[in-house]
Design a protein around this motif. Structure first.
Motif, PDB file in Angstrom:
ATOM      1  N   HIS A 210    -109.483  39.578  20.892  1.00  0.00           N
ATOM      2  CA  HIS A 210    -110.039  40.852  20.452  1.00  0.00           C
ATOM      3  C   HIS A 210    -111.548  40.725  20.239  1.00  0.00           C
ATOM      4  O   HIS A 210    -112.181  41.644  19.712  1.00  0.00           O
ATOM      5  N   TYR A 211    -112.112  39.598  20.660  1.00  0.00           N
ATOM      6  CA  TYR A 211    -113.526  39.313  20.446  1.00  0.00           C
ATOM      7  C   TYR A 211    -114.316  39.892  21.615  1.00  0.00           C
ATOM      8  O   TYR A 211    -114.427  39.275  22.666  1.00  0.00           O
ATOM      9  N   LEU A 212    -114.868  41.081  21.400  1.00  0.00           N
ATOM     10  CA  LEU A 212    -115.484  41.814  22.497  1.00  0.00           C
ATOM     11  C   LEU A 212    -116.625  41.040  23.150  1.00  0.00           C
ATOM     12  O   LEU A 212    -116.761  41.059  24.381  1.00  0.00           O
ATOM     13  N   LEU A 239    -112.172  49.670  28.714  1.00  0.00           N
ATOM     14  CA  LEU A 239    -110.981  49.738  27.869  1.00  0.00           C
ATOM     15  C   LEU A 239    -111.146  48.828  26.660  1.00  0.00           C
ATOM     16  O   LEU A 239    -110.850  49.216  25.522  1.00  0.00           O
ATOM     17  N   ALA A 240    -111.625  47.608  26.872  1.00  0.00           N
ATOM     18  CA  ALA A 240    -111.865  46.683  25.759  1.00  0.00           C
ATOM     19  C   ALA A 240    -112.911  47.240  24.797  1.00  0.00           C
ATOM     20  O   ALA A 240    -112.761  47.144  23.575  1.00  0.00           O
ATOM     21  N   ARG A 241    -113.964  47.840  25.347  1.00  0.00           N
ATOM     22  CA  ARG A 241    -115.006  48.411  24.488  1.00  0.00           C
ATOM     23  C   ARG A 241    -114.467  49.594  23.683  1.00  0.00           C
ATOM     24  O   ARG A 241    -114.818  49.774  22.510  1.00  0.00           O
ATOM     25  N   GLY A 242    -113.613  50.399  24.301  1.00  0.00           N
ATOM     26  CA  GLY A 242    -113.018  51.526  23.591  1.00  0.00           C
ATOM     27  C   GLY A 242    -112.130  51.060  22.452  1.00  0.00           C
ATOM     28  O   GLY A 242    -112.148  51.639  21.352  1.00  0.00           O
ATOM     29  N   ILE A 243    -111.361  50.006  22.680  1.00  0.00           N
ATOM     30  CA  ILE A 243    -110.511  49.461  21.624  1.00  0.00           C
ATOM     31  C   ILE A 243    -111.365  48.911  20.493  1.00  0.00           C
ATOM     32  O   ILE A 243    -111.061  49.104  19.309  1.00  0.00           O
TER      33      ILE A 243
END
Length: 258
Positions: A210-212, A239-243
């Motif tokens: 979860h480490y962007l 998608l990762a940035r949105g999460i």
């Protein structure tokens, strides 16, 4: 008839139970040679369960589905044969193995994998030279090679020790469960560099994180969001940035492409 897949890892409709609870309800994914996918999901969504089930942990009972490693039925193999076939799964919390020297553990594992590949075993001299070089690259103190596996290691040293295993074994498929946990900035850089080298050699990699910042550095081919035991969204870095912006407790949105 099911169409054969060219993927290194091909998981189809995998369903897994832990105790009396079904954790994975239906997970399907593919990992091509040199690919990198990031798995994200809230606590309890099934990320670690996927890794443990693929690794053959006895507490994770497969209810149905299929998992193929280079066309071979992974689920039919005992855990040690899955590792010999080229699967590597890291753990969120690597355990101690009292009484087993780290260098002996590593050399035994490496030579088992080499035997499965039809390669000659490494003698103690050649092994220790390569192990020390890999440890230096990961900033892991060489003294830890002579100590029992993970005994007295810090959280970061345990993770670096798993990276050392990964570097030496050079698996066909690696699932890394929060490999960045407990690592400092230099440790994260070492993760990114090692994953880059393995991808160049053709290893397919799935990273739970979860480490962007690290995810952006890894530049994954795909980001998968697990929810309630299923892959709910597939996208790219957006998608990762949105999460990272909104968390998992949000209304379902269409998959975002990078």
């Amino acid at each position: 008839m099911t169409k054969p897949s060219s993927a290194l890892l091909d998981v189809r409709d995998l369903r897994v139970q832990v105790g009396e609870r079904t954790i994975l309800h239906s997970v399907s994914l593919q990992a091509e040679p040199g690919s990198l996918s990031v798995l994200m999901g809230a606590n309890g969504s099934g990320k670690s369960t996927l890794g443990m089930a693929l690794a053959g942990h006895p507490h994770y009972r497969v209810l149905g589905g299929q998992a193929l490693l280079e066309g071979q039925d992974l689920l039919a193999l005992p855990a040690h044969e899955r590792a010999r076939a080229g699967l590597f799964v890291s753990l969120q919390a690597p355990p101690d193995i009292p009484g087993v020297k780290n260098n002996l553990f590593l050399r035994t594992a490496l030579n088992a994998v080499r035997a499965a590949r039809g390669e000659e075993p490494l003698d103690a001299f050649d092994f220790i030279a390569s192990a020390k070089a890999a440890a230096r690259d990961l900033s892991l103190p060489e003294a830890l090679l002579g100590r029992p596996v993970n005994e007295g290691f810090s959280g970061g040293e345990r993770k670096r020790n798993e990276l050392l295993q990964l570097a030496l074994l050079r698996p066909r498929v690696a699932l890394l469960d929060e490999i960045d946990s407990g690592l400092d900035v230099d440790g994260v850089r070492a993760v990114v560099a090692l994953i880059g080298r393995l991808r160049a050699q053709g290893t397919a990699i799935l990273v739970v994180s979860h480490y962007l910042h690290m995810i952006e550095q890894l530049a994954p081919d795909a980001v998968l969001r697990l929810d309630q035991g299923c892959i709910a969204e597939t996208g790219g870095l957006e998608l990762a940035r949105g999460i990272a912006r909104t968390g998992f407790a949000r209304a379902a949105e269409p998959a975002l492409e990078a």
